[in-house]
Design an enzyme around this catalytic site. Structure first.
Site, PDB file in Angstrom:
ATOM      1  N   LYS A 147      67.074  11.338  55.672  1.00 25.29           N
ATOM      2  CA  LYS A 147      66.153  11.006  54.587  1.00 25.29           C
ATOM      3  C   LYS A 147      66.922  10.460  53.386  1.00 25.29           C
ATOM      4  O   LYS A 147      66.569   9.405  52.830  1.00 25.29           O
ATOM      5  CB  LYS A 147      65.355  12.238  54.172  1.00 25.29           C
ATOM      6  CG  LYS A 147      64.345  11.954  53.067  1.00 25.29           C
ATOM      7  CD  LYS A 147      63.662  13.228  52.589  1.00 25.29           C
ATOM      8  CE  LYS A 147      64.566  14.013  51.665  1.00 25.29           C
ATOM      9  NZ  LYS A 147      63.872  15.164  51.032  1.00 25.29           N
ATOM     10  N   ASP A 165      59.781  12.219  53.395  1.00 24.46           N
ATOM     11  CA  ASP A 165      59.845  13.454  52.627  1.00 24.46           C
ATOM     12  C   ASP A 165      58.565  14.240  52.888  1.00 24.46           C
ATOM     13  O   ASP A 165      57.748  13.879  53.750  1.00 24.46           O
ATOM     14  CB  ASP A 165      60.061  13.162  51.137  1.00 24.46           C
ATOM     15  CG  ASP A 165      58.812  12.650  50.449  1.00 24.46           C
ATOM     16  OD1 ASP A 165      57.845  12.238  51.141  1.00 24.46           O
ATOM     17  OD2 ASP A 165      58.782  12.659  49.203  1.00 24.46           O
TER      18      ASP A 165
END
Length: 276
Positions: A147, A165
């Site tokens: 991420k 997220d």
């Protein structure tokens, strides 16, 4: 507005005047995903990375600090951090107690200090102190997961990437674009629905929407521009006067107007948004 009706495509759900098949074809899902993308672009023309930074190292550090912390708080802390540690070697040789004190207010400061120090060491040892611009190199560094790597690539290097997220994860599942729960599988599933060139801005827009409109506990369904495309419509209040009060951020009244809701129903905003 809600109910079920029979159809040649199997069970169908009627929401906000639009019928969405519960057995949606791959082509139908792709077309709906693209429509969602276009609506998001109109709804959130201000979408961007909300972590202040001026180079890849600053963005990497800010992203590490943003775990379980609001971007607003991170942006309050990072000016002093960036001034004290302008180079990777500065993080690598940081006094742990001093660094921990600087970042204490972001939470989990001991773990974050450890990640920043080890990141600095990894950059010095493997990349001459420079943040690399390749996914494989980034994810091999301490403190950098997939991420974070996609955040860095998309916003510091212009390399398209999808940032899964908590908001992104929640919304794409609510929209019925994927049933995957693993972040990497979600990334690939959503990436297949959109042109690669759109991935970075799509991520920003979805995250903006998740923070400002489609919150976790009570989404503002009755003041959402995606109501006609969302199979989860009704998860939150559908009454416009109630939903409008749930809108967040400095453009909350613009968001209401975009959804056809009287912006005067939106209370005064302080500009804050939900934590990550």
């Amino acid at each position: 507005m809600r109910g079920h009706e029979a159809g040649t495509g199997g069970r169908r759900r009627r929401l906000a005047g639009v019928t969405i098949s519960l057995r949606e074809t791959d082509l139908g899902r792709t077309r709906r995903a693209r429509r969602i993308g276009r609506v998001l672009a109109d709804t959130h023309p201000d979408a961007h990375c909300e972590l202040d930074h001026s180079n890849p190292l600053e963005l990497a550090a800010a992203t590490i600090l943003s775990a379980q912390c609001t971007d607003k708080r991170v942006n309050e802390v990072t000016p002093k951090v960036f001034a004290r540690y302008p180079q990777a070697a500065d993080y690598a040789g940081a006094d742990r107690a001093e660094l921990e004190e600087l970042i204490r207010s972001t939470g989990f400061y001991r773990n974050k200090a450890d990640s920043l120090i080890r990141l600095g060491q990894g950059l010095v040892e493997r990349h001459d102190g420079q943040v690399p611009g390749k996914l494989t190199d980034l994810v091999s560094l301490p403190g950098i997961g997939r991420k974070t790597a996609n955040v860095i690539l998309g916003n510091a290097f212009g390399v398209p990437g999808i940032t899964v997220d908590t908001h992104f994860n929640r919304l794409v599942r609510r929209w019925g674009l994927t049933t995957e729960t693993d972040p990497v599988k979600i990334e690939h599933a959503i990436g297949a629905l959109y042109p690669k060139r759109d991935w970075t801005m799509l991520s920003h827009r979805i995250i903006f929407h998740g923070r400002r409109v489609c919150q976790a506990r009570k989404p503002a369904c009755g003041a959402c521009t995606l109501a006609k495309l969302c199979p989860s419509y009704g998860t939150g209040p559908t009454e416009p006067a109630v939903a409008a009060r749930l809108l967040k951020g400095p453009r909350a009244r613009d968001l209401a107007a975009a959804a056809g809701v009287d912006p005067e129903l939106v209370p005064d905003q302080d500009g804050s948004v939900e934590a990550r």
